[in-house]
Structures are given as C-alpha cells and as structure tokens.
Design an enzyme around this catalytic site. Structure first.
Site, short mmCIF file in Angstrom:
data_model
loop_
_atom_site.label_atom_id
_atom_site.label_comp_id
_atom_site.label_asym_id
_atom_site.label_seq_id
_atom_site.Cartn_x
_atom_site.Cartn_y
_atom_site.Cartn_z
N GLU A 84 45.38 38.65 50.72
CA GLU A 84 46.47 39.04 49.81
C GLU A 84 46.75 37.95 48.78
OE1 GLU A 84 47.26 42.06 49.87
OE2 GLU A 84 46.90 42.75 51.91
N GLN A 86 46.58 37.85 45.70
CA GLN A 86 47.24 38.27 44.46
C GLN A 86 48.71 37.86 44.44
OE1 GLN A 86 46.20 40.53 46.76
NE2 GLN A 86 47.89 41.91 47.21
N CYS A 140 36.81 56.66 45.11
CA CYS A 140 37.91 57.58 44.82
C CYS A 140 37.58 58.92 45.48
CB CYS A 140 38.02 57.74 43.30
SG CYS A 140 39.32 58.89 42.75
N CYS A 142 37.26 61.63 44.12
CA CYS A 142 36.35 62.39 43.25
C CYS A 142 34.91 61.89 43.34
CB CYS A 142 36.84 62.34 41.80
SG CYS A 142 36.53 60.75 40.99
#
Length: 191
Positions: A84, A86, A140, A142
């Site tokens: 983590e 970020q 994703c 999709c």
C-alpha cells in the site's frame, strides 16, 4: 546493487499477495525482511498485510510522521517490502530511495491512482524516482486490462469523495478505462 522498485496495479491485481510471496521467497533464502504498510490502511488491523487469496502476514506500521531513514538506522533488515505504498508521503518515498541507494533493496507495492484516475502522492513520487516500475496486470470484466479503480457504493460508481477511503471488494472494482468512462457517464447522468 540495491534498488527502489514499484510494482503497481489496479484493485484485485494481487499486489498484496505478490508482496507476501516475495517476502516468503527472500526469507526462504535466509534474508531478514521488513514487511511494512502505512497506518491508514487498517481494514484488517494496522499491522496486518492480507491478500484476497488468503495470504497474511504481520507488518511494521508506517505512521504519517515516521522518518523511515531514522527508523532503518535502528532496525536493519536485508530487504524492505512496503505494501500500500501509494499512501506514503513524497518525503517517505525519498527516504526509501535513500535506503535503497545506500543499504538494501526496497520493493513497494501499491495503486497508481485513485477512483478519479488521480495519482496518489506516494505513487507519483515512486513513478518519478523508482529504479524499476512494473505493472501487475489484472482483467476488467469486459476482458481488457483493468487499470482504473472504480469506487462503487450500492452497486453504483461514485465520482466524488475523499481520495482515501479504505476498502476492498466492498468498495472498489478494477476496470479498464473504457468501462470506467461508461460508468462515469452513467453516474453523471444519474442512471
């Protein structure tokens, strides 16, 4: 030669699992590993690094005011792994770079950007000064590469809110940019 690494990906790309597997691999070879994470991510406990696939480890908590260079002088390890990343400040990333230049490898794992596609402070600085950048890919729904972290509340994508809102599958899904744009359009139109 030690380096500062940043391994980043969207939500659900197995960043924490890879951090924990990397720790295991180093320890299996006899290295001492400091597993760390920012205090702000306390969803499983401030000192717990947990992956969605069930891997878990106890970590060292990085507080917002913690000077990592000074901490490392008192707590030497052969390798540092930060999950983590970020959520760290730019200054803390600078301190990790100094540790990597002079001491040991530092491997950071985290998100590149938030639910609005804006970089986090720590990620931005890692992109600027890391010696190695590696994208951890995920998919994703999709079928395209997931690269955006959509924040979802009650099944609907939201576009406003604080940059940091800790959560997992309950609040975020990794999506491709095309799907994110469609979710964004629907949210803006109130659909």
């Amino acid at each position: 030669m030690p380096k500062l690494y940043f391994k980043y990906g969207a939500m659900g790309s197995s960043k924490s699992a890879q951090a924990l597997m990397t720790k295991f691999n180093y320890e299996e070879k006899g290295y001492s590993v400091g597993l760390m994470k920012p205090a702000v991510d306390d969803r499983d406990g401030a000192d717990i690094v947990k992956s969605r696939v069930g891997l878990i480890g106890k970590g060292i908590v990085i507080t917002p005011d913690m000077n990592l260079s000074e901490w490392f002088e008192r707590n030497h390890y052969d390798v540092l792994i930060v999950d983590e990343a970020q959520f760290l400040s730019a200054q803390q990333i600078e301190q990790l770079k100094q540790i990597a230049i002079h001491e040991v490898p530092v491997l950071c794992f985290g998100l590149k950007s938030d639910f609005r596609t804006v970089m986090f402070e720590g990620s931005k600085r890692l992109f600027e000064i890391a010696d190695s950048l590696t994208e951890i890919k995920s998919v994703c729904k999709c079928g395209r590469k997931a690269e955006v972290n959509a924040r979802v509340i009650d099944g609907r994508m939201v576009l406003e809110g604080a940059q940091i809102d800790i959560g997992g599958n309950d609040k975020y899904i990794g999506v491709c940019y095309g799907c994110w744009l469609e979710y964004k359009r629907q949210a803006e139109e109130g659909l």
